[in-house]
Design a protein around this motif. Structure first.
Motif: not given
Length: 171
Positions: A8, A38, A45, A58-59, A63
């Motif tokens: 990501y 996102c 995120m 990152r989530h 994800k």
């Protein structure tokens, strides 16, 4: 745990419809003053910077599937770039490659088509298409279709359309 690729690497800046920002163009200091989302699930995120892992977004929690993330990211980037080209009167080039017929004795001949050479044609899409839509509904006779990207324009009551489909083959 170190990894040498970023799953990501991009997020939307400050809103679910915000501009795309890449982690490589973001400083730790700047990241403290913004929220990131996102492009697929629109969940928040978080930028991660560090000496152990490669910088990435990152989530929090669940994800997205990477192929869905990449698909929606590609739509968003295409739309941003195309609108930028329209606004600044700069070309958005489509390059078309077509096969060249090969003569029978050529070493590059593969079933009558040259495996080494091809014809290349370039087209500035902004000269023909003045509007862009993402996931727009299009009616063709009694059927509806939803292309990923729809480029269109009207000229003397004629409508010109180009459909673009984004296809993510793998992660």
């Amino acid at each position: 745990m170190s990894q040498d690729f970023v799953k990501y690497g991009f997020a939307l800046l400050d809103s679910r419809n915000g501009k795309v920002v890449g982690i490589d163009n973001l400083s730790r200091e700047t990241s403290l003053h913004h929220k990131f989302y996102c492009p697929h699930c629109h969940g928040e995120m978080y930028p991660t910077f560090g000496p152990i892992q490669v910088s990435h977004f990152r989530h929090n929690g669940e994800k997205c599937k990477p192929d869905k993330y990449l698909h929606d990211l590609a739509e968003k980037i295409f739309e941003e770039e195309y609108l930028n080209c329209l606004e600044n009167n700069t070309p958005f080039i489509l390059e078309i490659h077509s096969p060249v017929n090969c003569y029978e004795g050529c070493l590059n001949n593969r079933n009558g088509i040259c495996s080494k050479h091809q014809n290349t044609q370039t087209i500035d899409l902004t000269k023909t298409f003045t509007k862009i839509g993402v996931e727009s509904h299009v009616q063709i006779e009694e059927h509806f279709r939803i292309p990923d990207i729809l480029l269109s324009s009207e000229n003397n009551a004629k409508v010109f359309r180009l459909w673009v489909e984004i296809w993510v083959k793998h992660e």
